[in-house]
Scaffold this motif. Sequence first.
Motif, PDB file in Angstrom:
ATOM      1  N   UNK A  16       2.526   9.533  -9.964  1.00  2.97           N
ATOM      2  CA  UNK A  16       1.925   9.649 -11.126  1.00  2.97           C
ATOM      3  C   UNK A  16       0.980  10.975 -11.240  1.00  2.97           C
ATOM      4  N   UNK A  17       0.357  11.121  -9.906  1.00  2.00           N
ATOM      5  CA  UNK A  17      -0.169  12.477  -9.999  1.00  2.00           C
ATOM      6  C   UNK A  17       0.486  13.677 -10.039  1.00  2.00           C
ATOM      7  N   UNK A  18       1.842  13.762  -9.520  1.00  2.00           N
ATOM      8  CA  UNK A  18       2.978  14.906  -9.811  1.00  2.00           C
ATOM      9  C   UNK A  18       3.168  15.121 -11.227  1.00  2.00           C
ATOM     10  N   UNK A  19       3.282  13.439 -11.852  1.00  2.00           N
ATOM     11  CA  UNK A  19       3.612  13.844 -13.392  1.00  2.00           C
ATOM     12  C   UNK A  19       2.322  14.347 -14.241  1.00  2.00           C
ATOM     13  N   UNK A  20       1.469  14.001 -13.822  1.00  2.00           N
ATOM     14  CA  UNK A  20      -0.058  14.436 -14.423  1.00  2.00           C
ATOM     15  C   UNK A  20      -0.023  16.113 -14.227  1.00  2.00           C
ATOM     16  N   UNK A  21       0.265  16.582 -12.975  1.00  2.00           N
ATOM     17  CA  UNK A  21       0.086  17.955 -12.886  1.00  2.00           C
ATOM     18  C   UNK A  21       1.315  18.741 -13.590  1.00  2.00           C
ATOM     19  N   UNK A  22       2.499  18.153 -13.540  1.00  2.00           N
ATOM     20  CA  UNK A  22       3.542  18.741 -14.420  1.00  2.00           C
ATOM     21  C   UNK A  22       3.188  18.761 -16.065  1.00  2.00           C
ATOM     22  N   UNK A  23       2.425  17.588 -16.468  1.00  2.00           N
ATOM     23  CA  UNK A  23       2.150  17.649 -17.755  1.00  2.00           C
ATOM     24  C   UNK A  23       1.274  18.474 -18.053  1.00  2.00           C
ATOM     25  N   UNK A  24      -0.039  18.778 -17.312  1.00  2.00           N
ATOM     26  CA  UNK A  24      -1.220  19.735 -17.503  1.00  2.00           C
ATOM     27  C   UNK A  24      -0.545  21.026 -17.290  1.00  2.00           C
ATOM     28  N   UNK A  25       0.310  21.439 -16.542  1.00  2.00           N
ATOM     29  CA  UNK A  25       0.887  22.636 -16.272  1.00  2.00           C
ATOM     30  C   UNK A  25       1.642  23.017 -17.765  1.00  2.00           C
ATOM     31  N   UNK A  26       2.326  22.147 -18.130  1.00  2.00           N
ATOM     32  CA  UNK A  26       3.067  22.161 -19.608  1.00  2.00           C
ATOM     33  C   UNK A  26       2.166  22.493 -20.637  1.00  2.00           C
ATOM     34  N   UNK A  27       1.099  21.712 -20.702  1.00  2.94           N
ATOM     35  CA  UNK A  27       0.229  22.082 -21.698  1.00  2.94           C
ATOM     36  C   UNK A  27      -0.453  23.496 -21.588  1.00  2.94           C
ATOM     37  N   UNK A  28      -0.818  23.761 -20.327  1.00  4.52           N
ATOM     38  CA  UNK A  28      -1.692  24.756 -20.222  1.00  4.52           C
ATOM     39  C   UNK A  28      -0.510  26.130 -20.470  1.00  4.52           C
ATOM     40  N   UNK A  29       0.819  25.916 -20.241  1.00  2.00           N
ATOM     41  CA  UNK A  29       1.764  26.962 -20.842  1.00  2.00           C
ATOM     42  C   UNK A  29       1.855  27.271 -22.111  1.00  2.00           C
ATOM     43  N   UNK A  30       1.956  26.102 -22.851  1.00  2.00           N
ATOM     44  CA  UNK A  30       1.770  25.798 -24.246  1.00  2.00           C
ATOM     45  C   UNK A  30       0.684  26.608 -24.802  1.00  2.00           C
ATOM     46  N   UNK A  57       0.821  -1.277  -0.054  1.00  2.00           N
ATOM     47  CA  UNK A  57       0.072   0.027  -0.204  1.00  2.00           C
ATOM     48  C   UNK A  57       0.891   1.121  -0.243  1.00  2.00           C
ATOM     49  N   UNK A  58       2.049   1.257   0.704  1.00  2.00           N
ATOM     50  CA  UNK A  58       2.801   2.493   0.871  1.00  2.00           C
ATOM     51  C   UNK A  58       3.430   2.622  -0.569  1.00  2.00           C
ATOM     52  N   UNK A  59       3.850   1.594  -1.200  1.00  2.00           N
ATOM     53  CA  UNK A  59       4.494   1.581  -2.519  1.00  2.00           C
ATOM     54  C   UNK A  59       3.505   2.148  -3.531  1.00  2.00           C
ATOM     55  N   UNK A  60       2.425   1.399  -3.477  1.00  2.00           N
ATOM     56  CA  UNK A  60       1.192   2.023  -4.370  1.00  2.00           C
ATOM     57  C   UNK A  60       1.113   3.452  -4.201  1.00  2.00           C
ATOM     58  N   UNK A  61       1.045   3.953  -2.858  1.00  2.00           N
ATOM     59  CA  UNK A  61       0.538   5.316  -2.486  1.00  2.00           C
ATOM     60  C   UNK A  61       1.750   6.134  -3.197  1.00  2.00           C
ATOM     61  N   UNK A  62       2.966   5.705  -3.014  1.00  2.00           N
ATOM     62  CA  UNK A  62       4.164   6.574  -3.585  1.00  2.00           C
ATOM     63  C   UNK A  62       3.870   6.694  -5.125  1.00  2.00           C
ATOM     64  N   UNK A  63       3.597   5.478  -5.539  1.00  3.62           N
ATOM     65  CA  UNK A  63       3.559   5.613  -7.104  1.00  3.62           C
ATOM     66  C   UNK A  63       2.176   6.206  -7.690  1.00  3.62           C
ATOM     67  N   UNK A  64       1.213   6.243  -6.761  1.00  7.90           N
ATOM     68  CA  UNK A  64       0.064   7.168  -7.104  1.00  7.90           C
ATOM     69  C   UNK A  64       0.494   8.636  -7.069  1.00  7.90           C
ATOM     70  N   UNK A  65       1.232   8.998  -5.936  1.00  5.94           N
ATOM     71  CA  UNK A  65       1.600  10.426  -5.901  1.00  5.94           C
ATOM     72  C   UNK A  65       2.465  10.756  -7.053  1.00  5.94           C
TER      73      UNK A  65
END
Length: 152
Positions: free
Chosen positions: A58-72, A48-56
Motif C-alpha cells: 500500500x505504501x509503494x502504491x501511495x508513493x507511485x500515485x503521489x509521484x504520478x500526481x506530482x509529475x502531472x 503480522x508478516x502478511x499485514x506488513x507486506x500488505x502495508x508495504x
Amino acid sequence: MGSKCCKSGPDKDVLEKEKLKWLREKRLRARVKAAGKIQAWWRGTLVRRTLLVAALMAWMIQIWWRTLLWRRVLKRRQDLLKIYVIQEEAAVKLQSWVRMWQCHRRYCHMCNALCILQGPKGCFTFQTQDILQEQYEVTPSHPEFHIEILSV
C-alpha cells in the motif's frame, strides 16, 4: 494379613496404570496446549508478516500515485509556463510591429511634408514653442531628416 496383601496387589497395578494413564493424558494435554500456543504464535507471525507486506505494498502504491500526481502538476506548470512565454513573445512582437508601423507612418508624414515644402534646392527651418527645432535639407536625390531637442 497375607491375604490382604494379595488383594491389594492387583488394585495397586490398576491404580498404577490409572496414574500412568492420567499422567500420559496430562502430558498430552500439556503438549496439545503447548502446540496450540506455538500454532497461535505462528499464525500471529504469519498474519503480522502478511499485514506488513500488505502495508508495504500500500505504501509503494501511495508513493507511485503521489509521484504520478506530482509529475502531472509539474507538466501542467511547464505547459502553463510555455503558454505564458508564447503569449509574452507574441505581445512583444505585436508591440514591436505597432512601434515600427508608427515610426514608418511618422517617416512617411515627414517625407510628405518635405515634398510639399521642398523648394528648388532650399533649406527650411521650423521652430515650435522653443522646445523642438526641426531642420530639413532637401537634396535632389533623397531627403534628410534631422531633429534637435533644444530645451526640455
